[in-house]
Design a protein around this motif. Structure first.
Motif, PDB file in Angstrom:
ATOM      1  N   PRO A  13       0.811  -1.221   0.000  1.00 36.20           N
ATOM      2  CA  PRO A  13       0.000   0.000   0.000  1.00 36.20           C
ATOM      3  C   PRO A  13       0.848   1.276   0.000  1.00 36.20           C
ATOM      4  N   ALA A  14       1.968   1.281   0.745  1.00 40.02           N
ATOM      5  CA  ALA A  14       2.792   2.497   0.818  1.00 40.02           C
ATOM      6  C   ALA A  14       3.420   2.807  -0.541  1.00 40.02           C
ATOM      7  N   GLY A  15       4.006   1.785  -1.162  1.00 43.47           N
ATOM      8  CA  GLY A  15       4.674   2.007  -2.451  1.00 43.47           C
ATOM      9  C   GLY A  15       3.676   2.266  -3.569  1.00 43.47           C
ATOM     10  N   PHE A  32       9.623  -1.126  -8.089  1.00 42.92           N
ATOM     11  CA  PHE A  32      10.294  -2.427  -8.154  1.00 42.92           C
ATOM     12  C   PHE A  32       9.778  -3.312  -7.020  1.00 42.92           C
ATOM     13  N   GLU A  33       9.190  -4.426  -7.385  1.00 43.90           N
ATOM     14  CA  GLU A  33       8.581  -5.328  -6.401  1.00 43.90           C
ATOM     15  C   GLU A  33       9.274  -6.683  -6.489  1.00 43.90           C
ATOM     16  N   GLU A  34       9.736  -7.150  -5.334  1.00 41.15           N
ATOM     17  CA  GLU A  34      10.545  -8.375  -5.386  1.00 41.15           C
ATOM     18  C   GLU A  34       9.742  -9.634  -5.701  1.00 41.15           C
ATOM     19  N   HIS A  35       8.443  -9.618  -5.393  1.00 34.24           N
ATOM     20  CA  HIS A  35       7.654 -10.820  -5.674  1.00 34.24           C
ATOM     21  C   HIS A  35       7.077 -10.780  -7.084  1.00 34.24           C
ATOM     22  N   GLY A  36       6.696 -11.963  -7.579  1.00 34.43           N
ATOM     23  CA  GLY A  36       6.179 -12.073  -8.943  1.00 34.43           C
ATOM     24  C   GLY A  36       4.761 -11.539  -9.062  1.00 34.43           C
ATOM     25  N   GLY A  46      -6.142  -7.614   7.492  1.00 35.69           N
ATOM     26  CA  GLY A  46      -7.024  -6.841   6.608  1.00 35.69           C
ATOM     27  C   GLY A  46      -8.161  -6.138   7.315  1.00 35.69           C
ATOM     28  N   VAL A  47      -8.014  -5.907   8.641  1.00 34.13           N
ATOM     29  CA  VAL A  47      -9.027  -5.112   9.348  1.00 34.13           C
ATOM     30  C   VAL A  47      -8.664  -3.643   9.144  1.00 34.13           C
ATOM     31  N   ILE A  48      -9.650  -2.875   8.749  1.00 37.64           N
ATOM     32  CA  ILE A  48      -9.336  -1.481   8.467  1.00 37.64           C
ATOM     33  C   ILE A  48     -10.548  -0.617   8.776  1.00 37.64           C
ATOM     34  N   ASP A  92      -9.866  -7.876   1.245  1.00 37.00           N
ATOM     35  CA  ASP A  92      -8.997  -8.802   0.518  1.00 37.00           C
ATOM     36  C   ASP A  92      -7.678  -8.049   0.345  1.00 37.00           C
ATOM     37  N   ARG A  93      -6.706  -8.388   1.191  1.00 38.55           N
ATOM     38  CA  ARG A  93      -5.498  -7.571   1.260  1.00 38.55           C
ATOM     39  C   ARG A  93      -4.677  -7.634  -0.036  1.00 38.55           C
ATOM     40  N   ALA A  94      -4.552  -8.851  -0.616  1.00 39.97           N
ATOM     41  CA  ALA A  94      -3.793  -8.939  -1.876  1.00 39.97           C
ATOM     42  C   ALA A  94      -4.511  -8.118  -2.945  1.00 39.97           C
ATOM     43  N   THR A 116      14.222  -6.997  -7.210  1.00 40.80           N
ATOM     44  CA  THR A 116      14.565  -6.728  -5.809  1.00 40.80           C
ATOM     45  C   THR A 116      15.501  -5.537  -5.696  1.00 40.80           C
ATOM     46  N   PHE A 117      15.110  -4.582  -4.853  1.00 33.81           N
ATOM     47  CA  PHE A 117      16.033  -3.479  -4.553  1.00 33.81           C
ATOM     48  C   PHE A 117      17.223  -4.070  -3.816  1.00 33.81           C
ATOM     49  N   GLU A 118      18.441  -3.679  -4.246  1.00 39.95           N
ATOM     50  CA  GLU A 118      19.631  -4.187  -3.550  1.00 39.95           C
ATOM     51  C   GLU A 118      20.336  -3.113  -2.749  1.00 39.95           C
ATOM     52  N   GLY A 291       5.593   3.940   5.236  1.00 41.88           N
ATOM     53  CA  GLY A 291       4.892   2.713   5.638  1.00 41.88           C
ATOM     54  C   GLY A 291       5.696   1.927   6.660  1.00 41.88           C
ATOM     55  N   ASP A 292       5.592   0.610   6.598  1.00 44.21           N
ATOM     56  CA  ASP A 292       6.317  -0.233   7.555  1.00 44.21           C
ATOM     57  C   ASP A 292       7.827   0.018   7.501  1.00 44.21           C
ATOM     58  N   ALA A 293       8.340   0.375   6.333  1.00 40.68           N
ATOM     59  CA  ALA A 293       9.778   0.640   6.200  1.00 40.68           C
ATOM     60  C   ALA A 293      10.190   1.780   7.121  1.00 40.68           C
ATOM     61  N   GLY A 303      -1.702  -2.172  13.484  1.00 41.64           N
ATOM     62  CA  GLY A 303      -2.213  -1.973  12.122  1.00 41.64           C
ATOM     63  C   GLY A 303      -1.435  -0.881  11.420  1.00 41.64           C
ATOM     64  N   GLY A 304      -1.263  -1.033  10.113  1.00 38.99           N
ATOM     65  CA  GLY A 304      -0.450  -0.033   9.409  1.00 38.99           C
ATOM     66  C   GLY A 304      -0.914   0.293   7.992  1.00 38.99           C
ATOM     67  N   ILE A 305      -2.069  -0.257   7.566  1.00 41.68           N
ATOM     68  CA  ILE A 305      -2.469   0.001   6.171  1.00 41.68           C
ATOM     69  C   ILE A 305      -2.798   1.485   5.993  1.00 41.68           C
ATOM     70  N   ASN A 306      -3.674   1.998   6.852  1.00 38.02           N
ATOM     71  CA  ASN A 306      -4.047   3.409   6.714  1.00 38.02           C
ATOM     72  C   ASN A 306      -2.836   4.317   6.867  1.00 38.02           C
TER      73      ASN A 306
HETATM   74  C1  LIG Z   1      -0.070 -10.957  10.745  1.00 48.30           C
HETATM   75  C2  LIG Z   1      -0.285  -9.493  10.435  1.00 48.30           C
HETATM   76  C3  LIG Z   1      -1.553  -8.947  10.513  1.00 48.30           C
HETATM   77  C4  LIG Z   1      -1.756  -7.598  10.224  1.00 48.30           C
HETATM   78  N1  LIG Z   1      -3.036  -7.105  10.269  1.00 48.30           N
HETATM   79  C5  LIG Z   1      -3.271  -5.816   9.958  1.00 48.30           C
HETATM   80  C6  LIG Z   1      -4.602  -5.314   9.944  1.00 48.30           C
HETATM   81  O1  LIG Z   1      -5.556  -6.038  10.205  1.00 48.30           O
HETATM   82  N2  LIG Z   1      -4.783  -4.010   9.640  1.00 48.30           N
HETATM   83  C7  LIG Z   1      -3.753  -3.170   9.335  1.00 48.30           C
HETATM   84  O2  LIG Z   1      -3.983  -1.973   9.070  1.00 48.30           O
HETATM   85  N3  LIG Z   1      -2.476  -3.630   9.310  1.00 48.30           N
HETATM   86  C8  LIG Z   1      -2.205  -4.928   9.605  1.00 48.30           C
HETATM   87  N4  LIG Z   1      -0.939  -5.411   9.571  1.00 48.30           N
HETATM   88  C9  LIG Z   1       0.149  -4.477   9.216  1.00 48.30           C
HETATM   89  C10 LIG Z   1       0.103  -4.182   7.712  1.00 48.30           C
HETATM   90  O3  LIG Z   1       0.114  -5.384   7.004  1.00 48.30           O
HETATM   91  C11 LIG Z   1       1.301  -3.313   7.306  1.00 48.30           C
HETATM   92  O4  LIG Z   1       1.364  -2.191   8.165  1.00 48.30           O
HETATM   93  C12 LIG Z   1       1.180  -2.850   5.857  1.00 48.30           C
HETATM   94  O5  LIG Z   1       1.247  -3.962   5.010  1.00 48.30           O
HETATM   95  C13 LIG Z   1       2.294  -1.891   5.525  1.00 48.30           C
HETATM   96  O6  LIG Z   1       2.299  -1.626   4.137  1.00 48.30           O
HETATM   97  P1  LIG Z   1       3.656  -1.301   3.402  1.00 48.30           P
HETATM   98  O7  LIG Z   1       3.326  -1.007   1.986  1.00 48.30           O
HETATM   99  O8  LIG Z   1       4.434  -0.312   4.174  1.00 48.30           O
HETATM  100  O9  LIG Z   1       4.523  -2.640   3.502  1.00 48.30           O
HETATM  101  P2  LIG Z   1       4.213  -4.074   2.911  1.00 48.30           P
HETATM  102  O10 LIG Z   1       2.774  -4.324   2.790  1.00 48.30           O
HETATM  103  O11 LIG Z   1       5.051  -5.015   3.702  1.00 48.30           O
HETATM  104  O12 LIG Z   1       4.782  -3.989   1.431  1.00 48.30           O
HETATM  105  C14 LIG Z   1       6.169  -3.987   1.179  1.00 48.30           C
HETATM  106  C15 LIG Z   1       6.378  -4.516  -0.223  1.00 48.30           C
HETATM  107  O13 LIG Z   1       7.768  -4.415  -0.509  1.00 48.30           O
HETATM  108  C16 LIG Z   1       8.202  -5.625  -1.123  1.00 48.30           C
HETATM  109  N5  LIG Z   1       9.647  -5.719  -0.860  1.00 48.30           N
HETATM  110  C17 LIG Z   1      10.254  -6.046   0.305  1.00 48.30           C
HETATM  111  N6  LIG Z   1      11.591  -5.976   0.147  1.00 48.30           N
HETATM  112  C18 LIG Z   1      11.809  -5.580  -1.130  1.00 48.30           C
HETATM  113  C19 LIG Z   1      12.988  -5.312  -1.893  1.00 48.30           C
HETATM  114  N7  LIG Z   1      14.219  -5.419  -1.352  1.00 48.30           N
HETATM  115  N8  LIG Z   1      12.854  -4.948  -3.176  1.00 48.30           N
HETATM  116  C20 LIG Z   1      11.612  -4.820  -3.754  1.00 48.30           C
HETATM  117  N9  LIG Z   1      10.464  -5.063  -3.083  1.00 48.30           N
HETATM  118  C21 LIG Z   1      10.574  -5.427  -1.781  1.00 48.30           C
HETATM  119  C22 LIG Z   1       7.356  -6.703  -0.478  1.00 48.30           C
HETATM  120  O14 LIG Z   1       7.303  -7.855  -1.282  1.00 48.30           O
HETATM  121  C23 LIG Z   1       6.001  -6.001  -0.353  1.00 48.30           C
HETATM  122  O15 LIG Z   1       5.238  -6.174  -1.507  1.00 48.30           O
HETATM  123  C24 LIG Z   1      -0.668  -6.754   9.856  1.00 48.30           C
HETATM  124  C25 LIG Z   1       0.619  -7.309   9.779  1.00 48.30           C
HETATM  125  C26 LIG Z   1       0.814  -8.659  10.058  1.00 48.30           C
HETATM  126  C27 LIG Z   1       2.210  -9.226   9.953  1.00 48.30           C
END
Ligand SMILES: Cc1cc2nc3c(=O)[nH]c(=O)nc-3n(C[C@H](O)[C@H](O)[C@H](O)COP(=O)(O)OP(=O)(O)OC[C@H]3O[C@@H](n4cnc5c(N)ncnc54)[C@H](O)[C@@H]3O)c2cc1C
Length: 402
Positions: A13-15, A32-36, A46-48, A92-94, A116-118, A291-293, A303-306
């Motif tokens: 979501p952040a990227g 750039f996304e490391e997964h396919g 996925g609670v939001i 549906d988080r994906a 993959t970012f290196e 985001g999480d980074a 929670g961190g989606i929002n």
């Molecule tokens: C078990 C669990 C339950 C959760 N439940 C909730 C919830 O209910 N509600 C909520 O709000 N939050 C929830 N969270 C937290 C939420 O999932 C994260 O805060 C959110 O996904 C952060 O989004 P993001 O885009 O920062 O990171 P991510 O969603 O982690 O996305 C990072 C992306 O970067 C890619 N990536 C990683 N390394 C590299 C690299 N080197 N090069 C290229 N790509 C790379 C990954 O494949 C991924 O696609 C939960 C987390 C966990 C673990």
């Protein structure tokens, strides 16, 4: 005028949302996304809160798996308080990640899966990311506020094409690290720090339920049962230590001894605790974490989606307006993240007896009403109100500091 080149690591979501906003503003964006497959594997419940999301995105109906009107907070002694929720949805988080990436593609962003970012290098003087660590904290985007300057500033970003097994270098004016909790961008920029994590473990499993979310806070961590429908739930735990033992015990309690046979899917991942000590989230103005980074996670509910979406807005504004990224995201959610961290710190010191008393306190009608008005994304609007109504809660709040 040539548009700014932005390289984004990670299509969560952040990227994805950063890419959408930046591409819409006319930037030349590559993600750039490391997964396919974008959005997979899933590590999320996925609670939001629908309100925060809907201010930013029109979510297609098919991505809403369930709507939930109530939650129960269940104490270790099994007493509970039941609270109404305002607009909580299970997504549906994906699908969410893919939906955001489609919006970004439509706006002109280019996505590269299996990349993959290196690492990165300063494209101006050839220094490597790690060699420049001494500059961290000095210049959150400030030094390149001059309008003419950004065009000459560069980062050379190394990404590995996993299919071709080759590393290529991409030139950009900015690098956005949206690569999740174990951020390689944060590590390359020397911004990883001493961050702490919870381990989140979850299974999708048949559980008869009444369409109410159950939260079980305890000394061990927090556990949950989040219904997808009346027969299936996302059952998980988050803990700082001994997570897998806790998870097994919780699954046994919820789904029976033979839970293994019933599991339809597993989701797991680290959850970073917001770290206000990460002094600067940017390095020399060209690297921004989001985001999480950047550990932008609400500590009590993990929670961190929002927060990722709010952070992405700050990224886009900082880059398009040459504004101070730190100031922008802190203004939007710095206080809320900090308060939620204090709550989590207090909760980490709670005994099971404290949780029993807390639930008992919240079960009182006047406190329940405040709890129901609680906006999980904005605890700053709520904490003071609650403490004034129920000074006894100061006894719990004290645990955040002492
Ligand atoms: C078990 C669990 C339950 C959760 N439940 C909730 C919830 O209910 N509600 C909520 O709000 N939050 C929830 N969270 C937290 C939420 O999932 C994260 O805060 C959110 O996904 C952060 O989004 P993001 O885009 O920062 O990171 P991510 O969603 O982690 O996305 C990072 C992306 O970067 C890619 N990536 C990683 N390394 C590299 C690299 N080197 N090069 C290229 N790509 C790379 C990954 O494949 C991924 O696609 C939960 C987390 C966990 C673990």
């Amino acid at each position: 005028m040539e548009s700014k080149k932005i390289a984004i690591a990670g299509a969560g979501p952040a990227g994805g949302f950063s890419a959408y906003l930046l591409a819409k503003a006319g930037m030349d964006v590559r993600v750039f996304e490391e997964h396919g497959t974008i959005g997979e594997p899933v590590a999320c419940t996925g609670v939001i809160t629908g309100d925060v999301l809907s201010q930013r995105l029109q979510l297609p109906k098919e991505l809403i798996v369930n709507r939930i009107a109530k939650a129960r907070i269940i104490a270790p002694n099994k007493e509970f308080v039941e609270v109404k929720l305002k607009n909580d949805i299970i997504i549906d988080r994906a699908g969410l990640d893919r939906h955001i990436s489609e919006l970004a593609k439509d706006a002109g962003a280019k996505f590269f899966a299996n990349h993959t970012f290196e690492t990165f290098e300063d494209g101006n003087n050839g220094g490597s990311g790690s060699e420049k660590e001494t500059q961290i904290g000095k210049s959150p985007i400030g030094p390149i506020r001059s309008k003419a300057n950004w065009e000459t500033r560069k980062v050379m970003v190394a990404v590995k094409d996993k299919i071709k097994n080759e590393t290529k270098t991409v030139e950009a004016n900015y690098l956005v690290g949206a690569d999740g909790p174990i951020s390689a961008v944060a590590k390359s920029a020397g911004l990883f720090g001493n961050r702490q994590f919870y381990v989140g473990l979850q299974a999708t499993i048949p559980v008869e339920n009444d369409n109410i979310i159950d939260f079980y806070p305890s000394e061990e961590g927090i556990a949950w049962v989040v219904p997808e429908n009346e027969k299936i739930a996302r059952v998980g735990i988050a803990a700082k230590k001994e997570a897998s033992q806790y998870f097994k015990r919780f699954l046994t309690a919820v789904a029976g001894k033979d839970y293994e046979k019933k599991i339809a899917g597993r989701q797991a991942g680290p959850i970073p605790l917001y770290d206000p000590r990460l002094k600067s989230k940017t390095k020399d103005g060209r690297v921004l974490l989001v985001g999480d980074a950047a550990t932008m996670v609400k500590a009590p509910t993990l929670g961190g989606i929002n927060q990722s979406l709010i952070g992405a807005e700050a990224v886009a504004e900082a880059i398009t307006k040459n504004a101070d990224y730190e100031k922008l995201w802190k203004k939007r959610m710095g206080m809320d993240l900090y308060l939620s961290l204090l709550m989590r710190k207090a909760m980490e010191r709670f005994s099971n007896e404290d949780y029993n008393r807390l639930v008992e306190t919240f079960a009182r009608e006047k406190n329940k009403a405040i709890l129901e008005s609680y906006d999980r994304d904005q605890p700053s609007r709520f904490a003071l109100k609650l403490l004034m109504r129920e000074p006894k809660l100061l006894l719990f709040a004290k645990k955040a500091w002492f």
